[in-house]
Design a protein around this motif. Structure first.
Motif, short mmCIF file in Angstrom:
data_model
loop_
_atom_site.label_atom_id
_atom_site.label_comp_id
_atom_site.label_asym_id
_atom_site.label_seq_id
_atom_site.Cartn_x
_atom_site.Cartn_y
_atom_site.Cartn_z
N SER A 17 0.86 -1.18 0.00
CA SER A 17 0.00 0.00 0.00
C SER A 17 0.90 1.23 0.00
N GLU A 32 -3.12 5.58 2.04
CA GLU A 32 -4.37 5.18 2.68
C GLU A 32 -5.43 6.21 2.34
N TYR A 53 -7.21 1.57 -0.15
CA TYR A 53 -5.76 1.81 -0.29
C TYR A 53 -5.32 1.89 -1.74
N ARG A 61 -2.40 0.79 -4.12
CA ARG A 61 -1.37 -0.25 -4.08
C ARG A 61 -0.60 -0.25 -5.41
#
Lengths: 155, 153
Positions: free
Chosen positions: A142, A145, B97, B99
């Motif tokens: 990730s 966020e 998220y 990624r």
């Protein structure tokens, strides 16, 4: 079955446990029940598995776990239970799920791992591959966020 | 972030369980050998710092009648931010998220039914113009970890 009182309690508990000496009393006063009844109903919801526990949730990113990877694995059907249980036993794995696959996505086992660095995550997943014999996997780190929140049930 | 040894002990303890008794913070304080007043002020500070997100109930969404899924979105780089905003606007989206993969946006979605999940996904597709979203419902849960052990660095 959830009674209207249960649902009120669940909503209070998702707002948060008040930071006062008698937090369950405060919840009770908010919804017009007694402290005793609130505690009894929470215990009952816990026994029925609807509430896992009353606890704190942390922001692990703020606590030094800066690299977080979702590691996705392709595991032969017959091996899934064995590998799932093996991965679940790993201290560095926070979540382990089996998921449906489709034409575009063949990965069927998912593990979340948390480390201080990307290198550490690569090392952890490498060790998991060695231990399980599952060599087809990918790390999805990730990098941002967008949202992390607790579900607001019954709203 | 300034966190001392006592903060770490509090964080490790509070993630496990807050007791179901009239004075739970007093019981936790006793375990740590501090006063109720101290633990309450420490907790308030850790929440303000953002180290602790919340104190409260942790629920089993399935047992409450909800169904959940994980979705991956293939968003063109210039559309990432706006796509993430559209996704975040749905209350059933709890985690989202970015990624580093061609499927670059990954989010979890909870809803009352599979139908409702499909409805949210078509709204997201409609509002973002992105068609390539993979829907990956879980079929078996092996682990949800309860706590992150915070150690001295």
């Amino acid at each position: 079955m959830l009674t209207p009182a249960d649902i009120k309690i669940i909503k209070e508990l998702q707002k948060g446990l008040p930071l006062v000496g008698r937090p369950y009393l405060q919840i009770a006063e908010n919804i017009g029940l007694s402290e005793e009844e609130v505690l009894a109903r929470i215990k009952n919801l816990k026994n029925r598995g609807m509430i896992r526990r009353i606890a704190g949730s942390v922001r692990h990113r703020k606590l030094g776990f800066s690299a977080n990877a979702m590691v996705v694995w392709i595991v032969p059907e017959a091996d899934l239970a064995r590998v799932g249980k093996l991965f679940a036993g790993n201290e560095q794995v926070s979540h382990c799920y089996e998921r449906e696959t489709n034409d575009k996505w063949k990965y069927n086992l998912y593990t979340m791992i948390h480390g201080g660095s990307r290198e550490e995550c690569f090392e952890i997943s490498h060790n998991m591959a060695e231990a399980s014999g599952v060599m087809e996997y990918k790390l999805l780190f990730s990098t941002k966020e967008f949202k992390k929140t607790s579900m607001k049930y019954f709203e | 972030m300034e966190i001392d040894q006592l903060d770490r002990e509090i964080i490790n303890l509070i993630q496990l369980d807050i007791p179901l008794e009239p004075e739970p913070y007093k019981a936790l304080a006793k375990k740590l050998g501090i006063t109720e007043k101290e633990i309450l002020s420490k907790l308030e500070r850790l929440i303000n710092l953002g180290a602790i997100r919340r104190l409260g109930g942790i629920f089993d969404s399935r047992k409450l009648g909800y169904t959940g899924t994980l979705c991956g979105v293939k968003a063109p780089p210039e559309k990432i931010e706006v796509t993430a905003e559209v996704i975040n606007s749905f209350s059933g989206v709890t985690h989202n998220y970015l990624r580093d993969h061609e499927y670059n946006i990954w989010f979890t979605l909870l809803a009352k039914s599979k139908d409702e999940i499909e409805q949210v996904l078509s709204k997201i597709k409609h509002r973002t113009g992105i068609e390539d979203i993979i829907n990956l419902p879980s079929t078996r849960l092996y682990k949800i970890k309860v706590n992150f052990n915070v150690e001295e660095k």
